[in-house]
Design an enzyme around this catalytic site. Structure first.
Site, PDB file in Angstrom:
ATOM      1  N   THR A 117       0.817  -1.211   0.000  1.00  0.00           N
ATOM      2  CA  THR A 117       0.000   0.000   0.000  1.00  0.00           C
ATOM      3  C   THR A 117       0.854   1.267   0.000  1.00  0.00           C
ATOM      4  O   THR A 117       1.998   1.245   0.476  1.00  0.00           O
ATOM      5  CB  THR A 117      -0.907  -0.007   1.255  1.00  0.00           C
ATOM      6  OG1 THR A 117      -1.460   1.290   1.450  1.00  0.00           O
ATOM      7  CG2 THR A 117      -0.118  -0.344   2.521  1.00  0.00           C
ATOM      8  N   ASP A 118       0.273   2.361  -0.480  1.00  0.00           N
ATOM      9  CA  ASP A 118       0.981   3.658  -0.422  1.00  0.00           C
ATOM     10  C   ASP A 118       1.058   4.184   1.017  1.00  0.00           C
ATOM     11  O   ASP A 118       1.825   5.108   1.294  1.00  0.00           O
ATOM     12  CB  ASP A 118       0.291   4.699  -1.330  1.00  0.00           C
ATOM     13  CG  ASP A 118      -1.144   5.015  -0.937  1.00  0.00           C
ATOM     14  OD1 ASP A 118      -1.696   4.349  -0.035  1.00  0.00           O
ATOM     15  OD2 ASP A 118      -1.734   5.941  -1.548  1.00  0.00           O
ATOM     16  N   GLU A 119       0.280   3.566   1.937  1.00  0.00           N
ATOM     17  CA  GLU A 119       0.249   4.090   3.306  1.00  0.00           C
ATOM     18  C   GLU A 119       1.579   3.909   4.032  1.00  0.00           C
ATOM     19  O   GLU A 119       1.836   4.557   5.039  1.00  0.00           O
ATOM     20  CB  GLU A 119      -0.911   3.449   4.087  1.00  0.00           C
ATOM     21  CG  GLU A 119      -2.234   3.694   3.384  1.00  0.00           C
ATOM     22  CD  GLU A 119      -3.475   3.369   4.196  1.00  0.00           C
ATOM     23  OE1 GLU A 119      -3.409   3.367   5.428  1.00  0.00           O
ATOM     24  OE2 GLU A 119      -4.525   3.126   3.563  1.00  0.00           O
ATOM     25  N   TYR A 121      -1.746  -0.614  10.969  1.00  0.00           N
ATOM     26  CA  TYR A 121      -1.884  -1.254   9.652  1.00  0.00           C
ATOM     27  C   TYR A 121      -0.698  -0.916   8.759  1.00  0.00           C
ATOM     28  O   TYR A 121      -0.016  -1.805   8.230  1.00  0.00           O
ATOM     29  CB  TYR A 121      -3.196  -0.811   8.973  1.00  0.00           C
ATOM     30  CG  TYR A 121      -3.237  -1.128   7.486  1.00  0.00           C
ATOM     31  CD1 TYR A 121      -3.228  -2.442   7.021  1.00  0.00           C
ATOM     32  CD2 TYR A 121      -3.267  -0.097   6.530  1.00  0.00           C
ATOM     33  CE1 TYR A 121      -3.246  -2.726   5.653  1.00  0.00           C
ATOM     34  CE2 TYR A 121      -3.294  -0.374   5.167  1.00  0.00           C
ATOM     35  CZ  TYR A 121      -3.283  -1.686   4.737  1.00  0.00           C
ATOM     36  OH  TYR A 121      -3.296  -1.967   3.389  1.00  0.00           O
ATOM     37  N   LYS A 133       2.349  -3.309   7.229  1.00  0.00           N
ATOM     38  CA  LYS A 133       2.604  -3.474   5.782  1.00  0.00           C
ATOM     39  C   LYS A 133       4.047  -3.039   5.463  1.00  0.00           C
ATOM     40  O   LYS A 133       4.730  -3.677   4.661  1.00  0.00           O
ATOM     41  CB  LYS A 133       1.608  -2.664   4.948  1.00  0.00           C
ATOM     42  CG  LYS A 133       0.171  -3.172   4.976  1.00  0.00           C
ATOM     43  CD  LYS A 133      -0.022  -4.568   4.408  1.00  0.00           C
ATOM     44  CE  LYS A 133       0.184  -4.636   2.905  1.00  0.00           C
ATOM     45  NZ  LYS A 133      -0.189  -5.976   2.366  1.00  0.00           N
TER      46      LYS A 133
HETATM   47  P1  NAD Z   1      -9.537  -7.468   2.242  1.00  0.00           P
HETATM   48  O1  NAD Z   1      -9.520  -7.216   3.717  1.00  0.00           O
HETATM   49  O2  NAD Z   1     -10.763  -7.216   1.460  1.00  0.00           O
HETATM   50  O3  NAD Z   1      -9.135  -8.999   1.955  1.00  0.00           O
HETATM   51  C1  NAD Z   1      -8.118  -9.663   2.660  1.00  0.00           C
HETATM   52  C2  NAD Z   1      -8.276 -11.156   2.406  1.00  0.00           C
HETATM   53  O4  NAD Z   1      -7.205 -11.830   3.111  1.00  0.00           O
HETATM   54  C3  NAD Z   1      -9.591 -11.735   2.923  1.00  0.00           C
HETATM   55  O5  NAD Z   1     -10.160 -12.584   1.952  1.00  0.00           O
HETATM   56  C4  NAD Z   1      -9.173 -12.524   4.153  1.00  0.00           C
HETATM   57  O6  NAD Z   1     -10.006 -13.652   4.411  1.00  0.00           O
HETATM   58  C5  NAD Z   1      -7.760 -12.952   3.775  1.00  0.00           C
HETATM   59  N1  NAD Z   1      -6.932 -13.223   4.963  1.00  0.00           N
HETATM   60  C6  NAD Z   1      -6.802 -12.441   6.063  1.00  0.00           C
HETATM   61  N2  NAD Z   1      -6.002 -13.053   6.954  1.00  0.00           N
HETATM   62  C7  NAD Z   1      -5.611 -14.229   6.390  1.00  0.00           C
HETATM   63  C8  NAD Z   1      -4.776 -15.284   6.811  1.00  0.00           C
HETATM   64  N3  NAD Z   1      -4.181 -15.262   8.023  1.00  0.00           N
HETATM   65  N4  NAD Z   1      -4.572 -16.336   6.005  1.00  0.00           N
HETATM   66  C9  NAD Z   1      -5.179 -16.380   4.772  1.00  0.00           C
HETATM   67  N5  NAD Z   1      -5.997 -15.407   4.320  1.00  0.00           N
HETATM   68  C10 NAD Z   1      -6.207 -14.348   5.126  1.00  0.00           C
HETATM   69  O7  NAD Z   1      -8.291  -6.654   1.690  1.00  0.00           O
HETATM   70  P2  NAD Z   1      -8.132  -5.873   0.296  1.00  0.00           P
HETATM   71  O8  NAD Z   1      -8.645  -4.499   0.448  1.00  0.00           O
HETATM   72  O9  NAD Z   1      -8.605  -6.744  -0.799  1.00  0.00           O
HETATM   73  O10 NAD Z   1      -6.534  -5.769   0.232  1.00  0.00           O
HETATM   74  C11 NAD Z   1      -5.755  -6.837  -0.329  1.00  0.00           C
HETATM   75  C12 NAD Z   1      -4.274  -6.477  -0.242  1.00  0.00           C
HETATM   76  O11 NAD Z   1      -4.042  -5.260  -0.947  1.00  0.00           O
HETATM   77  C13 NAD Z   1      -3.789  -6.232   1.178  1.00  0.00           C
HETATM   78  O12 NAD Z   1      -2.495  -6.773   1.293  1.00  0.00           O
HETATM   79  C14 NAD Z   1      -3.757  -4.722   1.324  1.00  0.00           C
HETATM   80  O13 NAD Z   1      -2.776  -4.319   2.242  1.00  0.00           O
HETATM   81  C15 NAD Z   1      -3.410  -4.306  -0.102  1.00  0.00           C
HETATM   82  N6  NAD Z   1      -3.910  -2.980  -0.511  1.00  0.00           N
HETATM   83  C16 NAD Z   1      -5.221  -2.626  -0.326  1.00  0.00           C
HETATM   84  C17 NAD Z   1      -5.676  -1.387  -0.768  1.00  0.00           C
HETATM   85  C18 NAD Z   1      -7.134  -0.991  -0.631  1.00  0.00           C
HETATM   86  O14 NAD Z   1      -7.492   0.152  -0.982  1.00  0.00           O
HETATM   87  N7  NAD Z   1      -8.022  -1.859  -0.191  1.00  0.00           N
HETATM   88  C19 NAD Z   1      -4.782  -0.492  -1.382  1.00  0.00           C
HETATM   89  C20 NAD Z   1      -3.446  -0.877  -1.555  1.00  0.00           C
HETATM   90  C21 NAD Z   1      -3.020  -2.134  -1.115  1.00  0.00           C
HETATM   91  P1  TYD Z   2     -10.708   4.071   4.400  1.00  0.00           P
HETATM   92  O1  TYD Z   2     -11.672   3.647   3.352  1.00  0.00           O
HETATM   93  O2  TYD Z   2     -10.782   3.424   5.749  1.00  0.00           O
HETATM   94  O3  TYD Z   2      -9.244   3.908   3.766  1.00  0.00           O
HETATM   95  P2  TYD Z   2      -7.797   4.392   4.351  1.00  0.00           P
HETATM   96  O4  TYD Z   2      -7.933   4.792   5.746  1.00  0.00           O
HETATM   97  O5  TYD Z   2      -6.998   3.133   4.214  1.00  0.00           O
HETATM   98  O6  TYD Z   2      -7.355   5.495   3.445  1.00  0.00           O
HETATM   99  O7  TYD Z   2     -10.860   5.637   4.619  1.00  0.00           O
HETATM  100  C1  TYD Z   2     -10.724   6.555   3.550  1.00  0.00           C
HETATM  101  C2  TYD Z   2     -10.816   7.960   4.127  1.00  0.00           C
HETATM  102  O8  TYD Z   2     -12.144   8.155   4.640  1.00  0.00           O
HETATM  103  C3  TYD Z   2      -9.873   8.173   5.304  1.00  0.00           C
HETATM  104  O9  TYD Z   2      -9.369   9.516   5.247  1.00  0.00           O
HETATM  105  C4  TYD Z   2     -10.751   8.011   6.521  1.00  0.00           C
HETATM  106  C5  TYD Z   2     -12.126   8.476   6.042  1.00  0.00           C
HETATM  107  N1  TYD Z   2     -13.285   7.812   6.692  1.00  0.00           N
HETATM  108  C6  TYD Z   2     -14.297   8.562   7.273  1.00  0.00           C
HETATM  109  O10 TYD Z   2     -14.258   9.803   7.263  1.00  0.00           O
HETATM  110  N2  TYD Z   2     -15.342   7.905   7.861  1.00  0.00           N
HETATM  111  C7  TYD Z   2     -15.420   6.541   7.908  1.00  0.00           C
HETATM  112  O11 TYD Z   2     -16.395   5.996   8.486  1.00  0.00           O
HETATM  113  C8  TYD Z   2     -14.381   5.771   7.286  1.00  0.00           C
HETATM  114  C9  TYD Z   2     -14.428   4.274   7.297  1.00  0.00           C
HETATM  115  C10 TYD Z   2     -13.327   6.455   6.682  1.00  0.00           C
END
Ligand code: NAD
Ligand code: TYD
Length: 347
Positions: free
Chosen positions: A130-132, A155, A159
């Site tokens: 992630t970019d975070e 988180y 990562k």
């Molecule tokens: P998500 O929470 O929707 O999915 C995570 C999946 O991992 C789930 O299916 C869960 O069951 C599985 N999982 C969790 N713990 C596990 C374990 N111990 N063993 C096996 N499986 C397990 O997450 P997402 O939003 O789809 O993100 C996927 C990846 O992409 C993550 O690594 C996250 O850090 C990265 N990412 C997410 C975003 C975003 O905006 N959502 C952006 C950049 C990077």
């Molecule tokens: P989120 O979807 O949790 O992603 P991330 O924190 O990983 O960027 O949140 C996106 C933005 O929205 C973040 O600045 C936090 C804000 N936010 C709210 O204001 N209210 C909410 O209930 C949630 C879940 C997020």
């Protein structure tokens, strides 16, 4: 070719699995997922019967299990997405994030190294991050691949740590590894704890929309299907030992995004203009809330020719349409344990 995709029942993982199973019919895909609250096999209903797809339920924190899975399958590649992914949950329960994101990643690295045993021809370990990890920006600038790591939430710290372990396995043992760091994703199948699907669900139910702080934080949003396409490109054409930033050059202040979402929802639901925006409620800010993320994905665009395919306004509209057409999916994932989560987080 046999690829292990971890976390394939989650939001991004399910799009990546669907993409690989369909775009690469000669490649076998094993989806390993422990099915936490965020994992849902309904996300893959349309492809579960494809001959090159298989699901295995298992936990990446279980080293012995991961070792035997590698020994039995001799995977050629790993695309690792399994993680705990929600910042608010990481503030409430940080240890689970260390276990899954750090220990789970190290288990996979170690199992891949033992299984491949120095024969790295045609092998690849691709870690999705992630970019975070880069921390928070002020009003200027963008994250590049050279930006120093500066994570603030449990988180992002977990990562960042997992990224360091991937680089350590590359530099120390020669593991053919690549990493990408992506901005906020949005689209179908996202669990309604993240901003966009949570607010869609609350608007449907006419519940308050909890905006953290003043709503001035900025995120850079990417259509999840564009992320899956970038992952395919990097898996096949990226260079080992390299990092690629992925993002849509699409920055939105939270409150502006929320107002746009309210407009779209009013239109789609036949409500009066402004009706959903009345649900906006400013609440206490998230602890350690990063102000701004913005990704420079120039390297990926220049070196591998990737670019985002759709504009945010269109993607958000499509996302809303998907949630409205799949309210059964939404009802299922918001029943039971979700209510307990919601009560704890928002009251
Ligand atoms: P998500 O929470 O929707 O999915 C995570 C999946 O991992 C789930 O299916 C869960 O069951 C599985 N999982 C969790 N713990 C596990 C374990 N111990 N063993 C096996 N499986 C397990 O997450 P997402 O939003 O789809 O993100 C996927 C990846 O992409 C993550 O690594 C996250 O850090 C990265 N990412 C997410 C975003 C975003 O905006 N959502 C952006 C950049 C990077
Ligand atoms: P989120 O979807 O949790 O992603 P991330 O924190 O990983 O960027 O949140 C996106 C933005 O929205 C973040 O600045 C936090 C804000 N936010 C709210 O204001 N209210 C909410 O209930 C949630 C879940 C997020």
């Amino acid at each position: 070719m046999h690829i292990l995709i971890t976390g394939g029942a989650g939001f991004i993982g399910s799009h990546v699995v669907r993409h690989f199973v369909s775009a690469h019919p000669d490649c076998r895909i094993t989806n390993l997922d422990s099915l936490t609250y965020a994992g849902n096999l309904e996300n893959l209903k349309d492809i579960e019967r494809k001959p090159n797809y298989r699901f295995v339920r298992g936990d990446i924190t279980d080293r012995a299990f991961i070792g035997s899975l590698f020994d039995e399958n001799r995977f050629d590649g790993v695309i690792h997405l399994a993680a705990e992914s929600h910042v608010d949950r990481s503030i409430a329960s940080p240890l689970q994030f260390v276990l899954t994101n750090v220990v789970g990643t190290v288990n996979l690295l170690d199992a891949a190294r033992s299984c491949w045993n120095g024969d790295f021809v045609g092998k690849r370990f691709y870690h999705i991050s992630t970019d975070e990890v880069y921390g928070s920006l002020g009003s200027e600038g963008m994250f590049t691949e050279e930006t120093p790591y500066d994570p603030h939430s449990p988180y992002s710290a977990s990562k960042a740590s997992s990224d360091h372990f991937v680089r350590a396995w590359h530099d120390t043992y020669g593991l053919p590894a690549v990493i990408s760091n992506c901005s906020n994703n949005y689209g179908p199948y996202q669990f309604p704890e993240k901003l966009i699907p949570l607010f869609i669900n609350n608007i449907l139910l006419k519940k308050p929309l909890p905006v953290y702080g003043k709503g001035e934080n900025v995120r850079d949003w990417l259509w999840v299907i564009d992320h899956a396409a970038a992952i395919d490109l990097i898996y096949h054409e990226g260079k080992n030992g390299e990092t690629y930033n992925i993002g849509g050059h699409n920055e939105w202040k939270n409150i502006d995004l929320i107002l746009l979402l309210c407009d779209i929802m009013d239109r789609k639901l036949g409500r009066e203009p402004g009706e959903s925006a009345e649900l906006i409620t400013y609440v206490t800010d998230r602890a350690g809330h990063d102000l701004r993320y913005a990704i420079d994905s120039g390297k990926l665009q220049r070196e591998l020719g990737w670019s985002p395919s759709i504009r945010f306004e269109e993607g958000l509209e499509r996302t809303v349409e998907w949630y409205l057409a799949n309210q059964e999916w939404l009802d299922k994932v918001t029943s039971g344990a979700y209510m307990e989560y919601y009560e704890t987080m928002y009251h």
